[in-house]
Design a protein around this motif. Structure first.
Motif, short mmCIF file in Angstrom:
data_model
loop_
_atom_site.label_atom_id
_atom_site.label_comp_id
_atom_site.label_asym_id
_atom_site.label_seq_id
_atom_site.Cartn_x
_atom_site.Cartn_y
_atom_site.Cartn_z
N VAL A 64 48.12 39.12 -23.88
CA VAL A 64 49.56 38.93 -23.68
C VAL A 64 49.91 38.37 -22.30
N LEU A 65 48.95 38.39 -21.37
CA LEU A 65 49.22 37.87 -20.03
C LEU A 65 49.16 36.35 -19.99
N LYS A 66 50.09 35.77 -19.25
CA LYS A 66 50.07 34.34 -19.01
C LYS A 66 48.85 34.01 -18.15
N PRO A 67 48.41 32.76 -18.16
CA PRO A 67 47.38 32.38 -17.18
C PRO A 67 47.90 32.71 -15.78
N LYS A 68 47.07 33.29 -14.97
CA LYS A 68 47.44 33.76 -13.62
C LYS A 68 48.27 35.04 -13.66
N GLY A 69 48.49 35.61 -14.87
CA GLY A 69 49.20 36.88 -14.97
C GLY A 69 48.34 38.01 -14.39
N GLU A 70 48.95 39.14 -14.10
CA GLU A 70 48.24 40.23 -13.45
C GLU A 70 48.32 41.53 -14.26
N LEU A 71 47.23 42.27 -14.21
CA LEU A 71 47.18 43.62 -14.77
C LEU A 71 47.19 44.59 -13.61
N TRP A 72 48.18 45.46 -13.59
CA TRP A 72 48.23 46.55 -12.62
C TRP A 72 48.04 47.81 -13.44
N ALA A 73 46.91 48.47 -13.25
CA ALA A 73 46.57 49.62 -14.08
C ALA A 73 45.89 50.70 -13.26
N SER A 74 46.02 51.92 -13.71
CA SER A 74 45.32 53.01 -13.05
C SER A 74 44.35 53.64 -14.04
N PHE A 75 43.18 53.98 -13.54
CA PHE A 75 42.13 54.61 -14.33
C PHE A 75 41.68 55.87 -13.60
N GLN A 76 41.55 56.96 -14.34
CA GLN A 76 41.00 58.15 -13.70
C GLN A 76 39.60 57.84 -13.21
N TRP A 77 39.30 58.23 -12.01
CA TRP A 77 38.06 57.86 -11.31
C TRP A 77 37.01 58.94 -11.49
N GLU A 78 36.00 58.65 -12.29
CA GLU A 78 34.86 59.54 -12.46
C GLU A 78 33.84 59.24 -11.37
N ASP A 79 33.05 60.20 -11.01
CA ASP A 79 32.07 60.08 -9.93
C ASP A 79 32.75 59.77 -8.60
N ALA A 80 33.97 60.27 -8.46
CA ALA A 80 34.72 60.07 -7.22
C ALA A 80 34.11 60.90 -6.10
N VAL A 81 34.34 60.43 -4.90
CA VAL A 81 33.92 61.16 -3.71
C VAL A 81 35.12 61.29 -2.79
N ASP A 82 35.14 62.37 -2.02
CA ASP A 82 36.24 62.56 -1.08
C ASP A 82 35.98 61.79 0.21
N GLU A 83 36.87 61.96 1.18
CA GLU A 83 36.77 61.21 2.44
C GLU A 83 35.45 61.45 3.16
N SER A 84 34.85 62.64 2.96
CA SER A 84 33.59 62.95 3.63
C SER A 84 32.37 62.47 2.86
N GLY A 85 32.60 61.95 1.63
CA GLY A 85 31.49 61.48 0.79
C GLY A 85 31.00 62.52 -0.20
N ALA A 86 31.63 63.70 -0.20
CA ALA A 86 31.24 64.75 -1.14
C ALA A 86 31.80 64.44 -2.53
N ALA A 87 31.02 64.74 -3.56
CA ALA A 87 31.43 64.49 -4.94
C ALA A 87 32.65 65.33 -5.31
N ILE A 88 33.57 64.71 -6.06
CA ILE A 88 34.73 65.41 -6.60
C ILE A 88 34.45 65.63 -8.09
N ALA A 89 34.36 66.88 -8.50
CA ALA A 89 34.10 67.18 -9.92
C ALA A 89 35.27 66.70 -10.77
N SER A 90 34.99 66.28 -12.00
CA SER A 90 36.03 65.82 -12.91
C SER A 90 37.03 66.95 -13.15
N PRO A 91 38.27 66.79 -12.71
CA PRO A 91 39.24 67.87 -12.83
C PRO A 91 39.87 68.01 -14.22
N THR A 92 39.61 67.06 -15.11
CA THR A 92 40.24 67.12 -16.43
C THR A 92 39.22 67.23 -17.57
#
Length: 146
Positions: A64-92
């Motif tokens: 549905v996007l025109k050529p040069k159209g943009e997708l702005w989307a959010s995805f829950q981030w698995e294997d995330a790490v916090d500011e210190s580099g420590a793993a963040i367990a999947s909260p959901t």
């Protein structure tokens, strides 16, 4: 500006805002047949992709996007790490809701017709909070990327 939602109630609230030219009820997991190909400049999908079938909705967003159209989307981030580099367990995980890793995100977008190499990806260590599986009244941060 067009808007769509699966919820009649949310469409009613959107209609009250009087900013949309067009609102329609649609289940993105069933496709977006009501939207013409290459007709939109922007697709915005925030806080819903972990509930949607990426194999259906992402190619539809690309269609549905025109050529040069943009997708702005959010995805829950698995294997995330916090500011210190420590793993963040999947909260959901206890809610049977899971996100994607950065490499999975890249693959899914590429398979759907998006160019991940030109994508701008931002990461948030806490996009919102969700109730803890401990059911003790506490909450856990939910990391997002998009």
């Amino acid at each position: 500006m067009s808007g769509t939602d699966l919820s009649v109630g949310m469409l009613a609230r959107a209609r009250e805002r009087r900013v949309y030219n067009r609102l329609f009820l649609a289940d993105a997991n069933a496709g977006l047949a009501a939207v013409e190909s290459e007709s939109l400049d922007l697709v915005l999908c925030v806080g819903a992709l972990e509930l949607l079938d990426h194999a259906i909705c992402l190619p539809e967003f690309a269609r549905v996007l025109k050529p040069k159209g943009e997708l702005w989307a959010s995805f829950q981030w698995e294997d995330a790490v916090d500011e210190s580099g420590a793993a963040i367990a999947s909260p959901t995980r206890h809610q049977n809701v899971a996100g994607v890793t950065l490499s999975e995100l890249a693959a899914k977008l590429e398979m759907s017709g998006f160019d991940f190499d030109t994508a701008h990806v931002e990461k948030s260590h806490c996009a919102f909070y969700t109730p803890s599986p401990a059911q003790d009244g506490s909450s856990l941060p939910v990391p997002y990327q998009g």
